[in-house]
Design an enzyme around this catalytic site. Structure first.
Site, PDB file in Angstrom:
ATOM      1  N   CYS A 191       0.814  -1.224   0.000  1.00  0.00           N
ATOM      2  CA  CYS A 191       0.000   0.000   0.000  1.00  0.00           C
ATOM      3  C   CYS A 191       0.847   1.273   0.000  1.00  0.00           C
ATOM      4  CB  CYS A 191      -0.944  -0.012   1.193  1.00  0.00           C
ATOM      5  SG  CYS A 191      -1.915  -1.520   1.295  1.00  0.00           S
ATOM      6  N   HIS A 248      -3.338   6.895   1.878  1.00  0.00           N
ATOM      7  CA  HIS A 248      -3.750   5.572   1.411  1.00  0.00           C
ATOM      8  C   HIS A 248      -5.124   5.276   1.995  1.00  0.00           C
ATOM      9  CE1 HIS A 248      -4.204   1.387   0.851  1.00  0.00           C
ATOM     10  NE2 HIS A 248      -3.898   1.054   2.091  1.00  0.00           N
ATOM     11  N   ASN A 307     -10.320  -0.575  -0.258  1.00  0.00           N
ATOM     12  CA  ASN A 307      -8.870  -0.412  -0.124  1.00  0.00           C
ATOM     13  C   ASN A 307      -8.227  -1.095  -1.332  1.00  0.00           C
ATOM     14  OD1 ASN A 307      -6.153  -0.965   0.448  1.00  0.00           O
ATOM     15  ND2 ASN A 307      -6.510  -1.145   2.654  1.00  0.00           N
TER      16      ASN A 307
HETATM   17  N1  COA Z   1     -17.992  -8.847  10.433  1.00  0.00           N
HETATM   18  C1  COA Z   1     -18.681  -8.841  11.597  1.00  0.00           C
HETATM   19  N2  COA Z   1     -18.087  -8.995  12.795  1.00  0.00           N
HETATM   20  C2  COA Z   1     -16.758  -9.173  12.808  1.00  0.00           C
HETATM   21  C3  COA Z   1     -15.985  -9.215  11.629  1.00  0.00           C
HETATM   22  C4  COA Z   1     -16.649  -9.040  10.398  1.00  0.00           C
HETATM   23  N3  COA Z   1     -16.007  -9.028   9.225  1.00  0.00           N
HETATM   24  N4  COA Z   1     -14.695  -9.391  11.959  1.00  0.00           N
HETATM   25  C5  COA Z   1     -14.656  -9.472  13.297  1.00  0.00           C
HETATM   26  N5  COA Z   1     -15.894  -9.340  13.811  1.00  0.00           N
HETATM   27  C6  COA Z   1     -16.300  -9.343  15.203  1.00  0.00           C
HETATM   28  C7  COA Z   1     -15.485 -10.275  16.046  1.00  0.00           C
HETATM   29  O1  COA Z   1     -16.029 -11.562  16.087  1.00  0.00           O
HETATM   30  C8  COA Z   1     -15.545  -9.589  17.401  1.00  0.00           C
HETATM   31  O2  COA Z   1     -16.777  -9.896  18.004  1.00  0.00           O
HETATM   32  P1  COA Z   1     -16.934 -10.049  19.611  1.00  0.00           P
HETATM   33  O3  COA Z   1     -16.599  -8.693  20.168  1.00  0.00           O
HETATM   34  O4  COA Z   1     -18.358 -10.438  19.789  1.00  0.00           O
HETATM   35  O5  COA Z   1     -15.934 -11.101  19.999  1.00  0.00           O
HETATM   36  C9  COA Z   1     -15.562  -8.108  17.079  1.00  0.00           C
HETATM   37  O6  COA Z   1     -16.051  -8.018  15.722  1.00  0.00           O
HETATM   38  C10 COA Z   1     -14.221  -7.452  17.164  1.00  0.00           C
HETATM   39  O7  COA Z   1     -13.279  -8.274  16.442  1.00  0.00           O
HETATM   40  P2  COA Z   1     -11.852  -7.751  16.071  1.00  0.00           P
HETATM   41  O8  COA Z   1     -11.134  -8.780  15.291  1.00  0.00           O
HETATM   42  O9  COA Z   1     -11.220  -7.237  17.328  1.00  0.00           O
HETATM   43  O10 COA Z   1     -12.258  -6.592  15.097  1.00  0.00           O
HETATM   44  P3  COA Z   1     -11.724  -5.107  15.056  1.00  0.00           P
HETATM   45  O11 COA Z   1     -12.504  -4.226  15.910  1.00  0.00           O
HETATM   46  O12 COA Z   1     -10.246  -5.088  15.198  1.00  0.00           O
HETATM   47  O13 COA Z   1     -12.100  -4.745  13.561  1.00  0.00           O
HETATM   48  C11 COA Z   1     -10.944  -4.530  11.506  1.00  0.00           C
HETATM   49  C12 COA Z   1     -11.550  -5.483  12.506  1.00  0.00           C
HETATM   50  C13 COA Z   1     -10.272  -5.354  10.412  1.00  0.00           C
HETATM   51  C14 COA Z   1     -12.071  -3.686  10.896  1.00  0.00           C
HETATM   52  C15 COA Z   1      -9.949  -3.596  12.216  1.00  0.00           C
HETATM   53  O14 COA Z   1      -9.008  -4.347  12.933  1.00  0.00           O
HETATM   54  C16 COA Z   1      -9.230  -2.704  11.285  1.00  0.00           C
HETATM   55  O15 COA Z   1      -9.818  -1.795  10.738  1.00  0.00           O
HETATM   56  N6  COA Z   1      -7.907  -2.913  11.096  1.00  0.00           N
HETATM   57  C17 COA Z   1      -7.126  -2.193  10.157  1.00  0.00           C
HETATM   58  C18 COA Z   1      -7.277  -2.860   8.863  1.00  0.00           C
HETATM   59  C19 COA Z   1      -6.760  -2.071   7.732  1.00  0.00           C
HETATM   60  O16 COA Z   1      -7.021  -0.912   7.593  1.00  0.00           O
HETATM   61  N7  COA Z   1      -6.007  -2.709   6.882  1.00  0.00           N
HETATM   62  C20 COA Z   1      -5.493  -2.137   5.726  1.00  0.00           C
HETATM   63  C21 COA Z   1      -4.089  -1.780   5.954  1.00  0.00           C
HETATM   64  S1  COA Z   1      -3.320  -1.391   4.462  1.00  0.00           S
END
Ligand code: COA
Length: 334
Positions: A123, A259, A290
């Site tokens: 990215c 980005h 993205n």
């Molecule tokens: N849909 C619905 N629920 C989801 C899910 C999805 N796709 N992925 C995870 N969950 C749920 C989990 O089961 C968890 O539930 P619980 O609280 O009941 O246990 C809850 O959401 C939190 O899970 P977690 O893995 O901690 O999610 P998060 O809050 O970290 O969100 C992302 C996930 C990916 C959205 C977040 O980590 C993020 O934005 N990261 C950066 C990613 C990014 O920008 N990448 C590009 C870089 S170039």
């Protein structure tokens, strides 16, 4: 003494001459993506800011998309393809180890005497490639450089992976960079933290896949929280360093084109930079997802196309992602 090596004259600077983009026709809604990952439109919007993304057709290649965006950028620059002397393609989804996407693109676009190479910095790739283009023009090695960011991430996604399936999309953006008496591209500030290489990676390597019958094809996998923490903690500081390196302040900016990783990451960086109200923030992720190396030129083209920014203003670019690589610079808008 043997003959001395002569060098071309150096130049004061380089500048963006034009921008062009390509978005594949197929649009995927969150509802279409949500089923296999037990998610919902509401959850995806709230956690990422994404509403729709584009996916390329099965027979549409990385080079096809790069050609579409690159041709528009060359036409907008008002130059002949044959006067491009370097083609840089930032991508991590060209599905050939060799030859490069850039070599094929140079041939198809008519840049018949250009050097050509791919830049694999995920990215951060577009900003890395732009930094290279600027340096090569300033040293006199190149005159007109076509820089393309392009990804077909849909080929490397596991649509059942909750952590990544909803984030990524496909597309291409391109700029033509040329010489300028006044610097139009500031110093690049870049780096990488390979110690965190597992934060965004593939499920396995090609050789592991080859040697393990029955294994599934390698796909992208991401430690979402780790990436989120790193981006929010570090990327604002990278932006400040790029502003300082260019000798400008946040008040001087007309636009911020980060980005398009995740809308919440953009919001956090904007808050940390205390950007003034007048700075236009690129939020192309909403309808594009993205697109890794393609996201900055795609977002830039949207801002130009919709008249949200004017030619000649200053913008800050910052790319960041797998590697964990990052790259930023201040540019004058084409
Ligand atoms: N849909 C619905 N629920 C989801 C899910 C999805 N796709 N992925 C995870 N969950 C749920 C989990 O089961 C968890 O539930 P619980 O609280 O009941 O246990 C809850 O959401 C939190 O899970 P977690 O893995 O901690 O999610 P998060 O809050 O970290 O969100 C992302 C996930 C990916 C959205 C977040 O980590 C993020 O934005 N990261 C950066 C990613 C990014 O920008 N990448 C590009 C870089 S170039």
């Amino acid at each position: 003494m043997s003959a001395t090596i002569s060098l071309p004259g150096t130049r004061a600077g380089s500048t963006l001459l034009s921008v062009g983009s390509y978005r594949p026709a197929r649009i995927l809604t969150n509802d279409e993506v949500a089923g296999p990952i037990d998610s919902s439109d509401e959850w995806i919007r709230e956690r990422s800011g994404i509403v729709t993304r584009h996916f390329a057709a099965a027979d549409e290649s990385v080079v096809d998309m790069a050609l579409a965006a690159g041709s528009k950028a060359i036409a907008a620059a008002g130059i002949e393809p044959s006067s491009i002397d370097l083609v840089l393609v930032a991508t991590v989804t060209h599905p050939y180890q060799t030859p490069s996407a850039a070599a094929e693109l140079a041939h198809r676009i008519g840049a018949t005497s250009a050097g050509a190479l791919d830049v694999a910095a995920a990215c951060a790739g577009f900003s890395y490639a732009l930094g290279l283009a600027d340096s090569l023009i300033r040293t006199g090695s190149s005159t007109h450089v076509l820089v393309v960011g392009v990804e077909k991430l849909s080929d490397f996604l596991d649509m059942h992976d909750r952590g990544s399936a909803f984030i990524f999309g496909d597309g291409a953006g391109a700029v033509v960079v040329g010489p300028s008496d006044v610097p139009g591209i500031g110093p690049v500030v870049w780096g990488a933290d390979g110690g965190q290489k597992d934060a965004i990676t593939m499920t396995q390597s090609w050789t592991e896949y080859r040697d393990a019958p029955g294994e599934t094809y390698p796909t992208l996998v991401m430690q979402g929280q780790q990436v989120f923490r790193w981006a929010v903690g570090e990327i604002g500081k990278v932006c400040v360093r790029a502003l300082e390196a260019a000798g400008v302040s946040a008040d001087d900016l007309d636009a911020f084109v980060p980005h398009q990783a995740n809308m919440r990451i953009t919001d956090a960086i904007v808050r940390s930079l205390k950007l003034p109200e007048h700075v236009v923030i690129a939020r192309d992720i909403e309808t594009t997802g993205n697109t890794s190396a393609a996201s900055i030129p795609l977002a830039l083209d949207r801002l130009v196309e919709t008249g949200q920014v004017s030619s000649g203003g200053l913008a800050l670019f910052v790319g960041f992602g797998a590697g964990l690589a990052y790259s930023a610079q201040v540019v004058r808008l084409p």
